[in-house]
Motif scaffolding. Structure first.
Motif, PDB file in Angstrom:
ATOM      1  N   TYR A 107       0.857  -1.185   0.000  1.00  0.00           N
ATOM      2  CA  TYR A 107       0.000   0.000   0.000  1.00  0.00           C
ATOM      3  C   TYR A 107       0.895   1.236   0.000  1.00  0.00           C
ATOM      4  N   GLY A 108       0.636   2.156  -0.920  1.00  0.00           N
ATOM      5  CA  GLY A 108       1.437   3.376  -0.970  1.00  0.00           C
ATOM      6  C   GLY A 108       0.938   4.306  -2.057  1.00  0.00           C
ATOM      7  N   ASP A 109       1.659   5.395  -2.253  1.00  0.00           N
ATOM      8  CA  ASP A 109       1.331   6.373  -3.286  1.00  0.00           C
ATOM      9  C   ASP A 109       2.274   6.151  -4.467  1.00  0.00           C
ATOM     10  N   PRO A 110       1.769   5.731  -5.632  1.00  0.00           N
ATOM     11  CA  PRO A 110       2.634   5.385  -6.768  1.00  0.00           C
ATOM     12  C   PRO A 110       3.569   6.515  -7.196  1.00  0.00           C
ATOM     13  N   SER A 111       3.036   7.734  -7.325  1.00  0.00           N
ATOM     14  CA  SER A 111       3.872   8.841  -7.810  1.00  0.00           C
ATOM     15  C   SER A 111       4.968   9.190  -6.810  1.00  0.00           C
ATOM     16  N   LEU A 112       4.657   9.123  -5.519  1.00  0.00           N
ATOM     17  CA  LEU A 112       5.679   9.404  -4.511  1.00  0.00           C
ATOM     18  C   LEU A 112       6.725   8.292  -4.464  1.00  0.00           C
ATOM     19  N   LEU A 113       6.295   7.043  -4.645  1.00  0.00           N
ATOM     20  CA  LEU A 113       7.247   5.925  -4.628  1.00  0.00           C
ATOM     21  C   LEU A 113       8.208   5.995  -5.815  1.00  0.00           C
ATOM     22  N   ILE A 114       7.728   6.466  -6.959  1.00  0.00           N
ATOM     23  CA  ILE A 114       8.620   6.666  -8.107  1.00  0.00           C
ATOM     24  C   ILE A 114       9.714   7.661  -7.738  1.00  0.00           C
ATOM     25  N   ARG A 115       9.323   8.748  -7.100  1.00  0.00           N
ATOM     26  CA  ARG A 115      10.301   9.769  -6.705  1.00  0.00           C
ATOM     27  C   ARG A 115      11.255   9.247  -5.632  1.00  0.00           C
ATOM     28  N   VAL A 116      10.744   8.426  -4.710  1.00  0.00           N
ATOM     29  CA  VAL A 116      11.596   7.852  -3.659  1.00  0.00           C
ATOM     30  C   VAL A 116      12.672   6.962  -4.283  1.00  0.00           C
ATOM     31  N   PHE A 117      12.259   6.036  -5.156  1.00  0.00           N
ATOM     32  CA  PHE A 117      13.229   5.139  -5.790  1.00  0.00           C
ATOM     33  C   PHE A 117      14.207   5.917  -6.670  1.00  0.00           C
ATOM     34  N   GLN A 118      13.705   6.929  -7.388  1.00  0.00           N
ATOM     35  CA  GLN A 118      14.596   7.748  -8.217  1.00  0.00           C
ATOM     36  C   GLN A 118      15.686   8.397  -7.376  1.00  0.00           C
ATOM     37  N   ASN A 119      15.294   8.965  -6.259  1.00  0.00           N
ATOM     38  CA  ASN A 119      16.266   9.633  -5.388  1.00  0.00           C
ATOM     39  C   ASN A 119      17.291   8.653  -4.832  1.00  0.00           C
ATOM     40  N   LEU A 120      16.820   7.505  -4.355  1.00  0.00           N
ATOM     41  CA  LEU A 120      17.729   6.538  -3.728  1.00  0.00           C
ATOM     42  C   LEU A 120      18.683   5.916  -4.748  1.00  0.00           C
ATOM     43  N   ILE A 121      18.173   5.589  -5.934  1.00  0.00           N
ATOM     44  CA  ILE A 121      19.039   5.018  -6.978  1.00  0.00           C
ATOM     45  C   ILE A 121      20.000   6.079  -7.505  1.00  0.00           C
ATOM     46  N   ASP A 122      19.496   7.309  -7.674  1.00  0.00           N
ATOM     47  CA  ASP A 122      20.341   8.410  -8.137  1.00  0.00           C
ATOM     48  C   ASP A 122      21.503   8.640  -7.171  1.00  0.00           C
ATOM     49  N   ASN A 123      21.221   8.597  -5.856  1.00  0.00           N
ATOM     50  CA  ASN A 123      22.283   8.767  -4.862  1.00  0.00           C
ATOM     51  C   ASN A 123      23.294   7.627  -4.922  1.00  0.00           C
ATOM     52  N   ALA A 124      22.792   6.403  -5.112  1.00  0.00           N
ATOM     53  CA  ALA A 124      23.686   5.239  -5.182  1.00  0.00           C
ATOM     54  C   ALA A 124      24.657   5.360  -6.356  1.00  0.00           C
ATOM     55  N   ILE A 125      24.178   5.942  -7.456  1.00  0.00           N
ATOM     56  CA  ILE A 125      25.042   6.146  -8.625  1.00  0.00           C
ATOM     57  C   ILE A 125      25.969   7.339  -8.402  1.00  0.00           C
ATOM     58  N   LYS A 126      25.404   8.415  -7.889  1.00  0.00           N
ATOM     59  CA  LYS A 126      26.146   9.670  -7.728  1.00  0.00           C
ATOM     60  C   LYS A 126      27.320   9.528  -6.760  1.00  0.00           C
ATOM     61  N   PHE A 127      27.096   8.828  -5.643  1.00  0.00           N
ATOM     62  CA  PHE A 127      28.119   8.748  -4.601  1.00  0.00           C
ATOM     63  C   PHE A 127      28.905   7.431  -4.678  1.00  0.00           C
ATOM     64  N   LYS A 128      29.275   7.080  -5.900  1.00  0.00           N
ATOM     65  CA  LYS A 128      30.061   5.866  -6.131  1.00  0.00           C
ATOM     66  C   LYS A 128      31.526   6.110  -5.780  1.00  0.00           C
ATOM     67  N   LYS A 129      32.281   5.023  -5.689  1.00  0.00           N
ATOM     68  CA  LYS A 129      33.724   5.157  -5.489  1.00  0.00           C
ATOM     69  C   LYS A 129      34.370   5.639  -6.790  1.00  0.00           C
ATOM     70  N   ILE A 130      35.469   6.355  -6.641  1.00  0.00           N
ATOM     71  CA  ILE A 130      36.180   6.863  -7.815  1.00  0.00           C
ATOM     72  C   ILE A 130      36.719   5.688  -8.632  1.00  0.00           C
ATOM     73  N   ASN A 131      36.507   5.769  -9.950  1.00  0.00           N
ATOM     74  CA  ASN A 131      36.997   4.757 -10.898  1.00  0.00           C
ATOM     75  C   ASN A 131      36.453   3.358 -10.617  1.00  0.00           C
ATOM     76  N   GLU A 132      35.271   3.289 -10.050  1.00  0.00           N
ATOM     77  CA  GLU A 132      34.662   1.980  -9.796  1.00  0.00           C
ATOM     78  C   GLU A 132      33.210   1.997 -10.266  1.00  0.00           C
ATOM     79  N   ARG A 133      32.816   0.940 -10.925  1.00  0.00           N
ATOM     80  CA  ARG A 133      31.468   0.841 -11.470  1.00  0.00           C
ATOM     81  C   ARG A 133      30.445   0.697 -10.341  1.00  0.00           C
ATOM     82  N   PRO A 134      29.384   1.506 -10.366  1.00  0.00           N
ATOM     83  CA  PRO A 134      28.363   1.367  -9.324  1.00  0.00           C
ATOM     84  C   PRO A 134      27.618   0.038  -9.450  1.00  0.00           C
ATOM     85  N   GLU A 135      27.457  -0.627  -8.321  1.00  0.00           N
ATOM     86  CA  GLU A 135      26.668  -1.859  -8.290  1.00  0.00           C
ATOM     87  C   GLU A 135      25.552  -1.683  -7.263  1.00  0.00           C
TER      88      GLU A 135
END
Length: 367
Positions: A254-282
């Motif tokens: 149970y949740g709000d679809p549009s808000l959950l899209i934004r939540v996942f976007q933010n969390l995945i975006d951060n995981a990519i953005k704050f990667k280690k230098i010269n290392e592929r994000p996993e």
């Protein structure tokens, strides 16, 4: 005694007051006394024609009348907040606060208008004033909090609007620089642009409907479909970063679809953005279950966050010190936390410097 009685409305107002009112002539003889004072001070109606200012107050106040009250009325035309004792018809003394003003009624004829409030009554007034002052301060604080909240919403919206806009710009640039693009590839990119524009339109619609931070629309949500939409919207970012994203089967909640899209976007975006230098994000996205709730995890192999900063990152504008050189506003996680709390969930994080972070939140399961 009758020269003021033609002013019926004034007399009625004064008579209904708990404050004592007196009007005296230049010889300090009583011309008018209101009802509450009359009932307290006078033994008979006839007394009003005989008593003077000196008869109203205690013996100790008579010197005060000559040395303070009358001189102030004559020189300044008024005085305020003089402590006196009013003598009642039974001989008791009532501690009071006296105010006075000299008023000219016609040329060469003036009167003294005095008002006396009991200390007990004054305390009630002061209590009411303090109450109203506190109430006003509380309203000011609420307005300041509301203004701060609106400011946060504005920053959050700007932050989240950037994702689909940047995705659209990136896809257009990709089409523009690729001279050998096939019809199928062009169709694929145009479809992604359309989805990004549609997502942006949904966010704008939510704002216009005052949906964000006011009232959410809970419904049955298949998180697998949400993740599929998010990954398509983030195609450019994922491709450019060469991020490897593994998604396990996710539950229906149970949740709000549009808000959950934004939540996942933010969390995945951060995981990519704050990667280690010269290392592929996993990034791994998976779920675990506890009673009637699902725990959703977004785990990365990035830089990690120091333990003492784990709480700070959820504050508005809060960022970890080791990420200060990376573009960001520090409002994405604050939005995620607030949005999930509105949906009945809670956002947490486990992290180790050099090993990565694991953000996780819970949502009610659909039985």
């Amino acid at each position: 005694m009758n020269f003021l009685l033609s002013q019926d409305n004034l007399i009625k107002t004064l008579d209904n007051s708990n404050t004592f009112y007196f009007v005296l002539n230049q010889n300090l003889q009583l011309l008018y006394i209101n009802k509450s004072a009359k009932e307290t001070i006078l033994k008979t109606e006839e007394d009003a024609n005989e008593i003077t200012l000196y008869d109203i107050f205690s013996v100790s106040n008579k010197i005060l009348i000559d040395t303070h009250i009358i001189p102030l009325l004559e020189i300044r035309g008024a005085f305020e907040e003089v402590a006196v004792e009013i003598k009642t018809k039974t001989g008791n003394l009532i501690p009071s606060v006296l105010n006075g003003k000299k008023m000219a009624l016609k040329e060469n004829f003036y009167v003294y208008v005095l008002s006396a409030s009991k200390f007990s009554q004054r305390k009630l007034y002061e209590k009411e004033l303090i109450f109203q002052k506190n109430r006003a301060e509380d309203l000011v604080k609420k307005l300041e909090d509301l203004n701060s909240r609106l400011e946060k919403i504005t920053y959050s919206l700007i932050h989240d609007f950037k994702a689909p806009v940047n995705n659209i710009i990136g896809l257009i640039d990709l089409i523009d620089i690729d001279n050998n693009i096939s019809i199928d590839e062009l169709s694929y990119y145009l479809d992604l642009i359309k989805k990004s524009a549609y997502n942006l339109n949904l966010m704008i619609r939510d704002v216009l409907n005052q949906k964000i931070n006011k009232s959410i629309s809970k419904s049955v949500v298949n998180l697998n479909e949400i993740i599929e939409k998010v990954l398509k919207l983030m195609t450019i970012k994922i491709t450019e970063s060469q991020a490897k994203i593994e998604v396990s089967k996710l539950p229906i909640v149970y949740g709000d679809p549009s808000l959950l899209i934004r939540v996942f976007q933010n969390l995945i975006d951060n995981a990519i953005k704050f990667k280690k230098i010269n290392e592929r994000p996993e990034i791994k996205i998976f779920a675990e279950y506890s009673d009637s709730f699902a725990n959703i995890y977004i785990q990365d192999n990035g830089q990690g966050i120091e333990e003492e900063e784990l709480l700070n990152i959820f504050k508005f504008g809060g960022r970890a010190r080791n990420t200060s050189d990376i573009e960001g506003s520090g409002i994405g996680l604050n939005f995620c936390k607030s949005a999930l709390e509105e949906m009945g969930g809670e956002l947490k994080v486990d992290s180790l410097i050099g090993e990565g972070s694991k953000f996780f939140f819970n949502l009610p399961l659909v039985e």
